[in-house]
Design a protein around this motif. Sequence first.
Motif: not given
Length: 116
Positions: A12-17, A37-41, A89-94, A111-112
């Motif tokens: 959720q918004a405000g959370g952590s990962l 990272r790459q967000a949709p579009g 929100t995006a796919v995060y790449y290392c 994916l985040v």
Amino acid sequence: VQLQASGGGLVQAGGSLRLSCLASGRIFSINVMGWYRQAPGKERELVATITTGGRTNYADSVKGRFTISRDNAKNTVYLQMNSLKPEDTAVYYCVADKIITSSRSWGQGTLVTVSS
């Protein structure tokens, strides 16, 4: 170099990962590791990088919220993400860069998703 990213998920918004990326294979001479990272579009964008010596660089959009760190002994780079927003929100790449060979290796992405 093979990069295995993990730690993505739904929050959720405000959370952590916390994302992790383990480097294996021909890991000698890796100078810089980081996250994109790459967000949709949208185009892929830099999130943060860290050198072997610990010098960091962040995108303006994540400064003060994300922290990149690196454990050279474990060949692992981390991205602590706090105060997450839906726009994160995006796919995060290392990534891992070798200056000596001018090469970059990419991980498979994790994916985040941040819900509002």
